[in-house]
Scaffold this motif. Structure first.
Motif, mmCIF file in Angstrom:
data_model
loop_
_atom_site.group_PDB
_atom_site.id
_atom_site.type_symbol
_atom_site.label_atom_id
_atom_site.label_comp_id
_atom_site.label_asym_id
_atom_site.label_seq_id
_atom_site.Cartn_x
_atom_site.Cartn_y
_atom_site.Cartn_z
ATOM 1 N N TYR B 107 49.807 45.088 -2.454
ATOM 2 C CA TYR B 107 51.028 44.282 -2.421
ATOM 3 C C TYR B 107 51.150 43.643 -1.055
ATOM 4 O O TYR B 107 50.450 44.032 -0.106
ATOM 5 C CB TYR B 107 52.236 45.144 -2.805
ATOM 6 N N PRO B 108 52.010 42.635 -0.942
ATOM 7 C CA PRO B 108 52.025 41.848 0.307
ATOM 8 C C PRO B 108 51.977 42.759 1.538
ATOM 9 O O PRO B 108 52.902 43.522 1.794
ATOM 10 C CB PRO B 108 53.337 41.084 0.229
ATOM 11 N N ARG B 133 51.714 36.421 5.019
ATOM 12 C CA ARG B 133 50.916 35.649 4.055
ATOM 13 C C ARG B 133 50.969 36.345 2.692
ATOM 14 O O ARG B 133 50.847 37.575 2.650
ATOM 15 C CB ARG B 133 49.473 35.558 4.551
ATOM 16 N N VAL B 134 51.158 35.563 1.643
ATOM 17 C CA VAL B 134 51.147 36.120 0.289
ATOM 18 C C VAL B 134 50.359 35.185 -0.629
ATOM 19 O O VAL B 134 50.072 34.038 -0.273
ATOM 20 C CB VAL B 134 52.573 36.299 -0.285
ATOM 21 N N THR B 190 47.384 30.307 -5.209
ATOM 22 C CA THR B 190 47.641 29.629 -3.940
ATOM 23 C C THR B 190 48.064 30.623 -2.882
ATOM 24 O O THR B 190 48.790 31.578 -3.154
ATOM 25 C CB THR B 190 48.769 28.576 -4.133
ATOM 26 N N SER B 191 47.585 30.331 -1.692
ATOM 27 C CA SER B 191 47.960 31.163 -0.539
ATOM 28 C C SER B 191 49.169 30.540 0.142
ATOM 29 O O SER B 191 49.263 29.321 0.244
ATOM 30 C CB SER B 191 46.781 31.237 0.423
ATOM 31 N N ALA B 201 52.754 26.627 1.025
ATOM 32 C CA ALA B 201 51.421 26.707 0.425
ATOM 33 C C ALA B 201 50.362 26.208 1.395
ATOM 34 O O ALA B 201 50.566 25.255 2.135
ATOM 35 C CB ALA B 201 51.388 25.881 -0.851
ATOM 36 N N VAL B 202 49.252 26.935 1.387
ATOM 37 C CA VAL B 202 48.111 26.494 2.181
ATOM 38 C C VAL B 202 47.154 25.824 1.206
ATOM 39 O O VAL B 202 46.480 26.490 0.416
ATOM 40 C CB VAL B 202 47.432 27.689 2.871
ATOM 41 N N VAL B 203 47.130 24.477 1.223
ATOM 42 C CA VAL B 203 46.317 23.731 0.273
ATOM 43 C C VAL B 203 45.186 23.091 1.061
ATOM 44 O O VAL B 203 45.413 22.253 1.925
ATOM 45 C CB VAL B 203 47.148 22.637 -0.438
#
Lengths: 582, 277
Positions: B107-108, B133-134, B190-191, B201-203
């Motif tokens: 879990y996170p 970060r999740v 997505t991170s 979001a880290v895209v």
């Protein structure tokens, strides 16, 4: 054939008509009184005083004129003056050194560890003094040599140091006719020869004996494992001040107790008490009363019920340890059952047990609290910088769960105290008494020696159910006996006698012959010797003279020990506290 | 596994108030939902981790804190923490899980495991750090940045089970923000990173080509939704969960349903060209 004439001379005196000198014990110079033909100019200062009669010539070198003694006739001419013997030089010089340092465990620091070898016999100490006085050819062989008296000389006057040493050991400083110094035991010496004496007088002077003499030591020291109780600060409503009460009696104690306190904040407490709680709850621990003092024997045995009987306590133990070559008392220690707040929920130990003394046990006791704390000696308080408590949850001792429920720690303060009588508040001291033979009903004479301290060190069983007590009573009694031996000499039956001889009889002072007077004048010469007696009309008795000398020394010390000098001395003194004397 | 030694008392103890109806167990994880001032003292408001992911968590001290009561918690450092099941291993990340006071594996991650402190009572030892970060996944597309306004979407928390990022149980959601110029396709793992308290979001590394297959006739000049396919050449399959894109047919022919096409992103828009027409 003309009868023999008495002759006297002193440098600078043109016509010495008569001279009388009275020699006595001690470090103060004897005084010769000179009667001279009126003389205008006198430039003499030091020199040899000579007294002669028939074939006998007595010489007293290095005598010095006592200028305060000049007497003049109506023409202003000098007609009488005094000179003092060479002991005037003993007012100068210095001696420094610390010898016979007794460790806190009453062993002598004699070079058996990393420290200096401080052991010196009394004769060695006397030799040091005499050498510092520039004396040669002296005789100290009469001095008792078994004890090891502790001295701390710091630019002290060597003659005074020697006299003090002699006082303690029942000896006297004697300047003999051969100009050499000897140390003689009080009351021991030659008999006076009465053959051919002009006069002989003796009287019986039985000593005024008390029924006993006793040495009183300093206050006894008792090492104790004091059990502590958790206390806290509370307001004194009527006075606006603060007082100390047991934790659960605090006016602001939570109704559910302290088990869930949010240490260290105590936000559950009413705001007006929060500061008190933060400062004191689980931080203040006080000596619990009553307390057993192992070795103390008071009205209730070893039990003491009031704090005023033991406060202030000391911040050290009777136990000792060696560090940097110095053997000294260990600092006070706190140990017991407390939550360590590291790794898990267990306490420092599962049950209260005595911490092992240093050097005993397999490993350092986990139960000893090493965190920051201070001791309020006057109130018998241990004040911790951080809250100290124990985990009362079953998980602390292996039960199920894993959590901390707060409770007062079970703590012990291992420290030293002195004990006061519950009624008189007199300090308990060790007394070594010796009954005198043929004594009167006069009360005991007490000799106070604060440096002789009886100590007690308990060894508790693992559950504190029993205790063995070790003490230094044998060492203390041995030291006290040395003082009693010296004091007892004063009560020996003596027969004071005075003998007057024609001419000059060269008789040496010793421990029994306390004074000799020589007179040379137109009428001839005679000698008066006193044994066990010092005629007060002739000279100040030795005891009184010592009082004067000690007072002079005290004034000198006082002048050197201004507050500033004391402060300076306290920083550099190698002996931070009193050491026992032998 | 050895038990590390750490001076817990050296950690900063932060006062908090338990706003949950249950008591906070010793070393339990607390979700922080704000603060309040009482008698001049600021207390963090703590509760049991919920099914709405937040950005701030703490670990309770060694004492139980009753409902409504005040206690102390730790926000950072090496400490003990309660966990639920399994066996924590060094280096693993464990974090808060909805509706429980204990940390859960994968879990996170707010705690990186250093070791076990007490296996019988499920207490681990690890390094507590802020949640930064999740991983999440949304059932719908997340719009790209529009002017300066990020696109938002409700994401379901994904947790690491040792093999895959799977859905958290109970389902835990958070609002994700898309600040890229590209939309995040529905069901895209997505991170997210914590920026100003927002999960952003880290895209990166998005493909400008996709293999798609039409599901309806795609008329010339028209726009339609197509399914994205993926997989090894010769054994491609439709994405699961299904990912789609809206593409424009700029050719002069209609593309029938069921035809593979190449989708290409040009100036932010998807265009398809038929391979089988």
């Amino acid at each position: 054939m003309n009868p023999p004439q008495g002759l006297a001379s002193f440098p600078g005196i043109q016509n010495l008509l008569a001279a009388t000198i009275s020699l006595g014990h001690g470090i103060s110079p004897s005084v010769a009184s000179l009667t001279i033909a009126p003389q205008q100019n006198f430039s003499g200062e030091t020199g040899t005083l000579q007294l002669g009669f028939a074939e006998t010539l007595l010489e007293f070198p290095d005598c010095r004129v006592d200028y305060s003694s000049f007497q003049r006739n109506s023409s202003g001419d000098l007609c009488r003056l005094s000179v003092v013997d060479r002991r005037w030089q003993w007012r100068y010089g210095q001696i420094s050194g610390t010898y016979n340092v007794w460790r806190d465990n009453f062993s002598l620091q004699s070079g058996d560890d990393d420290g200096a070898d401080t052991e010196r016999t009394p004769q060695q100490l006397a030799t040091l003094c005499l050498e510092a006085m520039n004396e040669t050819g002296f005789d100290v062989s009469d001095m008792p040599n078994e004890s090891r008296p502790s001295v701390e000389w710091d630019y002290d006057l060597p003659a005074e140091a020697l006299a003090t040493l002699c006082d303690e050991l029942g000896c006297r400083v004697v300047l003999q006719l051969d100009n050499r110094v000897a140390i003689r035991r009080v009351s021991e010496g030659a008999a006076l020869d009465t053959t051919g004496a002009l006069e002989w007088g003796a009287l019986v002077n039985p000593p005024e004996r008390p029924q006993a003499i006793a040495v009183i030591g300093g206050p006894n020291r008792y090492q104790v494992d004091f059990k502590l109780e958790a206390v806290g600060l509370d307001h004194v409503q009527s006075q606006g001040g603060e007082t100390i009460v047991p934790l659960n009696e605090l006016s602001y104690a939570p109704t559910s107790g302290w088990s869930s306190a949010d240490l260290p904040y105590f936000h559950q407490i009413d705001a007006k008490y929060k500061n008190l709680a933060q400062r004191s709850v689980f931080r203040y621990y006080r000596i619990q009363m009553p307390v057993e003092i192992p070795g103390y024997d008071g009205p209730s045995g070893s039990q003491v019920s009031r704090r005023e009987q033991i406060l202030p306590i000391e911040d050290e133990q009777v136990d000792v340890a060696t560090e940097n070559g110095q053997t000294a008392n260990l600092p006070a220690a706190v140990f017991g059952v407390w939550y360590r707040d590291v790794d898990d929920v267990t306490n420092s130990s599962e049950s209260l047990a005595p911490a092992p003394p240093p050097g005993e046990g397999d490993s350092p006791a986990e139960s000893i609290y090493h965190g920051p704390r201070s001791l309020d000696l006057a109130r018998g308080l241990v004040i911790f910088e951080e809250p100290v408590y124990q985990n009362t949850h079953s998980s602390a001792s292996g039960g199920s769960g894993y959590e901390v429920v707060l409770g007062p720690a079970e703590l012990v303060l291992r420290a030293t105290c002195r004990v006061r009588d519950p009624e008189t508040l007199a300090l308990a001291r060790h007394t070594r008494t010796r009954t005198l033979a043929g004594a009167s009903s006069a009360p005991t004479r007490y000799l106070r020696h604060e440096e002789i301290v009886l100590t007690h060190r308990p060894s508790y069983s693992s559950s504190y159910s029993s205790v063995d007590v070790a003490s230094n009573v044998d060492e203390v009694d041995a030291k006290a006996d040395a003082f009693l031996d010296a004091a007892e000499q004063e009560y020996e039956t003596r027969t004071p006698e005075t003998v007057r001889y024609a001419g000059l009889s060269p008789i040496d002072l010793d421990g029994a012959i306390e004074r000799i007077s020589y007179h040379v004048g137109p009428e001839g010469a005679f000698t008066v010797a006193s044994r066990h007696d010092e005629p007060p009309r002739v000279a100040v008795p030795h005891k009184s003279r010592r009082r004067i000398e000690r007072l002079a020394d005290f004034e000198d010390v006082k002048a050197r020990t201004t507050p500033r000098n004391l402060a300076r001395a306290s920083k550099v003194s190698p002996q931070a506290k009193l050491r026992p004397r032998a | 596994m050895s038990t590390p030694s750490t001076p817990i008392q050296a950690l900063a103890k932060i006062p908090f108030k338990n706003f949950h109806t249950q008591s906070v167990p010793p070393f339990g994880v607390i979700e922080l939902v704000g603060s309040e001032v009482e008698d001049g003292v600021t207390f963090l408001k703590g509760t049991r981790p919920s099914t709405t992911l937040r950005t701030e968590y703490a670990i309770n001290g060694p004492s139980r804190v009753a409902a409504g009561d005040k206690g102390v918690c730790y926000r950072q450092g090496d400490l003990a923490a309660a966990y639920d099941t399994s066996s924590p291993a060094v280096g693993q990340g464990w974090g808060p899980r909805g509706d429980q006071w204990t940390l859960s594996k994968g879990y996170p991650a707010i705690v990186t495991v250093h070791g076990l402190r007490n296996a019988a009572n499920k207490i681990l030892h690890g390094a507590l750090a802020p949640l930064s970060r999740v991983m999440g996944l949304a059932a719908s597309e997340t719009a790209p940045l529009s002017s300066a306004q990020p696109g938002t979407q409700t994401f379901a928390l994904r947790v690491w089970n040792g093999t895959d990022f799977i859905a958290a149980t109970p389902t835990t959601t958070f609002t994700g923000y898309n600040v890229s110029t590209e939309a995040i396709a529905a069901n895209t793992l997505t991170s997210f990173v914590n920026v100003n308290g927002l999960w952003v979001a880290v895209v990166s590394g998005q493909s400008i080509h996709e293999l798609v297959k039409t599901t309806t006739t795609h008329g010339a000049g028209g726009i339609a939704t197509t399914n994205i396919w993926t997989g090894a050449p010769g054994s491609e399959a439709v994405t699961s969960p299904l990912k789609t894109l809206n593409a424009t047919n700029r050719t002069s022919v209609a593309i029938p349903s069921g035809k593979f096409c190449l989708a290409t992103k040009i100036h932010g828009n998807w265009y398809i060209e038929p391979w089988q027409c």
